[in-house]
Write a protein that holds these residues in place. Structure first.
Motif, PDB file in Angstrom:
ATOM      1  N   VAL A 190       0.870  -1.177   0.000  1.00  0.00           N
ATOM      2  CA  VAL A 190       0.000   0.000   0.000  1.00  0.00           C
ATOM      3  C   VAL A 190       0.906   1.226   0.000  1.00  0.00           C
ATOM      4  CG1 VAL A 190      -1.796   1.269   1.243  1.00  0.00           C
ATOM      5  CG2 VAL A 190      -1.691  -1.235   1.392  1.00  0.00           C
ATOM      6  N   ARG A 191       0.604   2.169  -0.853  1.00  0.00           N
ATOM      7  CA  ARG A 191       1.460   3.338  -0.943  1.00  0.00           C
ATOM      8  C   ARG A 191       1.555   4.045   0.409  1.00  0.00           C
ATOM      9  NH1 ARG A 191       3.604   6.233  -5.285  1.00  0.00           N
ATOM     10  NH2 ARG A 191       3.822   8.455  -4.857  1.00  0.00           N
ATOM     11  N   ASN A 192       2.741   4.488   0.745  1.00  0.00           N
ATOM     12  CA  ASN A 192       3.014   5.200   1.999  1.00  0.00           C
ATOM     13  C   ASN A 192       2.890   4.327   3.246  1.00  0.00           C
ATOM     14  OD1 ASN A 192       3.386   7.818   0.762  1.00  0.00           O
ATOM     15  ND2 ASN A 192       1.178   7.824   0.434  1.00  0.00           N
ATOM     16  N   VAL A 193       2.730   3.016   3.067  1.00  0.00           N
ATOM     17  CA  VAL A 193       2.644   2.136   4.232  1.00  0.00           C
ATOM     18  C   VAL A 193       3.831   1.178   4.243  1.00  0.00           C
ATOM     19  CG1 VAL A 193       1.270   0.421   5.471  1.00  0.00           C
ATOM     20  CG2 VAL A 193       0.130   2.310   4.303  1.00  0.00           C
ATOM     21  N   GLY A 194       4.872   1.587   4.929  1.00  0.00           N
ATOM     22  CA  GLY A 194       6.031   0.725   5.141  1.00  0.00           C
ATOM     23  C   GLY A 194       5.876   0.008   6.470  1.00  0.00           C
ATOM     24  N   LEU A 211      -9.194  -2.898   9.130  1.00  0.00           N
ATOM     25  CA  LEU A 211      -8.543  -1.785   8.433  1.00  0.00           C
ATOM     26  C   LEU A 211      -9.337  -1.406   7.188  1.00  0.00           C
ATOM     27  CD1 LEU A 211      -6.146   0.139   8.328  1.00  0.00           C
ATOM     28  CD2 LEU A 211      -4.894  -1.585   7.029  1.00  0.00           C
ATOM     29  N   GLN A 212      -9.819  -2.423   6.501  1.00  0.00           N
ATOM     30  CA  GLN A 212     -10.600  -2.182   5.292  1.00  0.00           C
ATOM     31  C   GLN A 212     -11.884  -1.417   5.606  1.00  0.00           C
ATOM     32  OE1 GLN A 212     -11.108  -5.671   2.888  1.00  0.00           O
ATOM     33  NE2 GLN A 212     -12.655  -4.732   1.593  1.00  0.00           N
ATOM     34  N   GLY A 213     -12.422  -1.666   6.811  1.00  0.00           N
ATOM     35  CA  GLY A 213     -13.660  -1.010   7.193  1.00  0.00           C
ATOM     36  C   GLY A 213     -13.467   0.406   7.731  1.00  0.00           C
ATOM     37  N   ALA A 214     -12.215   0.809   7.905  1.00  0.00           N
ATOM     38  CA  ALA A 214     -11.951   2.122   8.504  1.00  0.00           C
ATOM     39  C   ALA A 214     -12.035   3.224   7.451  1.00  0.00           C
ATOM     40  CB  ALA A 214     -10.567   2.119   9.138  1.00  0.00           C
ATOM     41  N   GLU A 217     -10.534   9.171   7.690  1.00  0.00           N
ATOM     42  CA  GLU A 217     -10.444  10.016   8.886  1.00  0.00           C
ATOM     43  C   GLU A 217     -10.060   9.182  10.105  1.00  0.00           C
ATOM     44  OE1 GLU A 217     -13.461  10.138   6.954  1.00  0.00           O
ATOM     45  OE2 GLU A 217     -12.395  11.637   5.763  1.00  0.00           O
ATOM     46  N   ASP A 218     -10.691   7.993  10.222  1.00  0.00           N
ATOM     47  CA  ASP A 218     -10.339   7.100  11.338  1.00  0.00           C
ATOM     48  C   ASP A 218      -8.833   6.859  11.349  1.00  0.00           C
ATOM     49  OD1 ASP A 218     -12.977   6.738  11.934  1.00  0.00           O
ATOM     50  OD2 ASP A 218     -13.170   4.795  10.926  1.00  0.00           O
ATOM     51  N   ILE A 219      -8.321   6.540  10.174  1.00  0.00           N
ATOM     52  CA  ILE A 219      -6.911   6.174  10.075  1.00  0.00           C
ATOM     53  C   ILE A 219      -6.032   7.389  10.332  1.00  0.00           C
ATOM     54  CG2 ILE A 219      -5.131   5.306   8.503  1.00  0.00           C
ATOM     55  CD1 ILE A 219      -7.495   3.762   7.096  1.00  0.00           C
ATOM     56  N   ALA A 220      -6.425   8.515   9.747  1.00  0.00           N
ATOM     57  CA  ALA A 220      -5.605   9.721   9.874  1.00  0.00           C
ATOM     58  C   ALA A 220      -5.549  10.229  11.312  1.00  0.00           C
ATOM     59  CB  ALA A 220      -6.138  10.814   8.952  1.00  0.00           C
ATOM     60  N   SER A 221      -6.548   9.856  12.122  1.00  0.00           N
ATOM     61  CA  SER A 221      -6.577  10.385  13.485  1.00  0.00           C
ATOM     62  C   SER A 221      -5.637   9.638  14.423  1.00  0.00           C
ATOM     63  CB  SER A 221      -8.008  10.329  14.037  1.00  0.00           C
ATOM     64  OG  SER A 221      -8.365   8.982  14.269  1.00  0.00           O
ATOM     65  N   ILE A 222      -5.043   8.549  13.953  1.00  0.00           N
ATOM     66  CA  ILE A 222      -4.103   7.800  14.792  1.00  0.00           C
ATOM     67  C   ILE A 222      -2.815   8.592  14.949  1.00  0.00           C
ATOM     68  CG2 ILE A 222      -2.711   5.696  14.956  1.00  0.00           C
ATOM     69  CD1 ILE A 222      -4.846   4.346  13.189  1.00  0.00           C
ATOM     70  N   GLY A 230      -3.963   7.749   5.405  1.00  0.00           N
ATOM     71  CA  GLY A 230      -5.396   7.446   5.431  1.00  0.00           C
ATOM     72  C   GLY A 230      -5.956   7.312   4.026  1.00  0.00           C
ATOM     73  N   MET A 231      -5.618   8.274   3.184  1.00  0.00           N
ATOM     74  CA  MET A 231      -6.102   8.253   1.804  1.00  0.00           C
ATOM     75  C   MET A 231      -5.529   7.064   1.041  1.00  0.00           C
ATOM     76  SD  MET A 231      -8.287  10.507   1.313  1.00  0.00           S
ATOM     77  CE  MET A 231      -8.401  10.125  -0.441  1.00  0.00           C
ATOM     78  N   SER A 232      -4.247   6.802   1.243  1.00  0.00           N
ATOM     79  CA  SER A 232      -3.603   5.698   0.516  1.00  0.00           C
ATOM     80  C   SER A 232      -4.265   4.366   0.847  1.00  0.00           C
ATOM     81  CB  SER A 232      -2.116   5.603   0.876  1.00  0.00           C
ATOM     82  OG  SER A 232      -1.457   6.794   0.569  1.00  0.00           O
ATOM     83  N   VAL A 233      -4.566   4.171   2.133  1.00  0.00           N
ATOM     84  CA  VAL A 233      -5.175   2.909   2.557  1.00  0.00           C
ATOM     85  C   VAL A 233      -6.570   2.774   1.948  1.00  0.00           C
ATOM     86  CG1 VAL A 233      -6.078   1.628   4.543  1.00  0.00           C
ATOM     87  CG2 VAL A 233      -3.841   2.737   4.691  1.00  0.00           C
ATOM     88  N   VAL A 234      -7.335   3.856   2.019  1.00  0.00           N
ATOM     89  CA  VAL A 234      -8.695   3.812   1.479  1.00  0.00           C
ATOM     90  C   VAL A 234      -8.666   3.598  -0.043  1.00  0.00           C
ATOM     91  CG1 VAL A 234     -10.766   5.210   1.100  1.00  0.00           C
ATOM     92  CG2 VAL A 234      -9.732   5.092   3.369  1.00  0.00           C
TER      93      VAL A 234
END
Ligand SMILES: [Zn+2]
Length: 341
Positions: A190-194, A211-214, A217-222, A230-234
């Protein structure tokens, strides 16, 4: 870069020239089909300077970044603040295949020992592996057809059986099914996820499903993760092709959830948001963050109405003033320990 009709510039024939990204195309006002001025300095790759407007044919349309990948059909996205657009089909895109597969099998990811670059290359050429999910359906018979994977004679029966290298590799592939989620997540590319980011993510979302269900914003708030991740994962999970590969991995029995991990969000500080400021008497910032997260709380970087507690130490900064202004509860290290007890 731009593809040009061959032109003779300063002693060499030039067929392509640098034109870095969408911003540059827009800034220089170049359109596909334009006659352009090309500059070549020294040995560097020639550069498109700009269009010759007098020679522009009628009806030339401005260039637009394609929205889908020409190799795999996945969405092409460009994140804010990033100059380069990229294909989100990490797991399926042929243009990224070799490196992706190698990365997936690599040490920092699923650590499949014996699955090196050359073997992967051969597997691709034979058409047996297109995405990481295919590794798990390879057979001994297939491996023995590859360079360097000889058959050997079984001492007991005298029959020819797959050699040691094949047996070891099949065992390594099998063993890789049990890696922690953070390893799998790293391997997905996943881009930006090392690795570091994957580890933080997997502490908050101990399964691929979670993670797929997040939301972004959920991810970015960590704490320690930003909007870009957050965007890359989504974007990654948004691609049907990537999800299909994940299904394949799941069906193959690859471990998709860490067990026995308390996800952040459970525990005495569940749903509580903290902001840290100043120097605490005994805890470092990292230690305090870890304690809060282990107890289910969240640490964010700025004080807002959503902040439940500001954990303040000596010589706090402007976050302290903001907390006073908003009437946020301000606590010290002792009070934090009391909350954790
Ligand atoms: Zn693609």
């Amino acid at each position: 870069y731009a593809v040009l009709e061959p032109v003779y510039v300063g002693g060499v024939t030039v067929q392509s020239a640098t034109l870095h990204n969408q911003d540059e195309v827009a800034r220089k006002g170049v359109r596909p089909g334009d006659t352009v001025i090309v500059r070549r300095a020294g040995d560097v790759i020639p550069e498109v300077v700009g269009p010759v407007l007098a020679k522009r044919k009628k009806g030339l349309k401005a260039w637009k970044m394609p929205t889908t990948c020409r190799f795999c059909g996945s969405a092409i996205v460009r994140q804010e603040g990033e100059a380069v657009a990229y294909c989100t089909g990490a797991l399926i895109c042929p243009s990224q295949r070799r490196e992706r597969l190698f990365h997936f099998a690599g040490r920092g990811s699923m650590d499949i020992e014996g699955l090196g670059y050359q073997t992967i290359e051969e597997l691709i050429q034979k058409g047996w592996v297109q995405d990481p999910g295919d590794f798990y359906s390879l057979t001994a018979d297939q491996f023995t057809q590859l360079e360097g994977f000889a058959l050997e004679k079984d001492k007991r029966t005298g029959r020819m059986i797959p050699g040691k290298r094949t047996r070891n590799l099949l065992r390594a592939i099998e063993a890789s099914k049990d890696r922690p989620v953070a390893r799998l997540l790293t391997g997905l590319g996943v881009r930006n996820v090392g690795w570091t980011t994957a580890r933080i993510l997997s502490r908050h979302f101990p399964s691929i499903d979670a993670l797929q269900g997040a939301s972004a914003e959920d991810i970015a708030s960590i704490h320690g993760i930003g909007e870009v991740v957050g965007m890359s994962v989504v974007d990654f999970f948004g691609q049907k092709g990537n999800r299909a590969v994940l299904d394949k991995l799941r069906k193959a029995g690859v471990h998709m959830a860490d067990e026995g991990v308390t996800p952040v969000g459970e525990g005495p500080l569940r749903d509580k948001t903290f902001v840290l400021t100043g120097t605490l008497p005994t805890l470092s910032r990292e230690e305090a963050t870890a304690l809060i997260e282990q107890a289910g709380g969240k640490v964010t970087s700025s004080v807002s109405k959503k902040t439940d507690y500001v954990l303040a130490g000596e010589s706090p900064g402007s976050k302290y003033d903001k907390a006073v202004e908003l009437g946020t509860t301000i606590i010290g290290e002792d009070e934090l320990r009391a909350l954790l007890a």
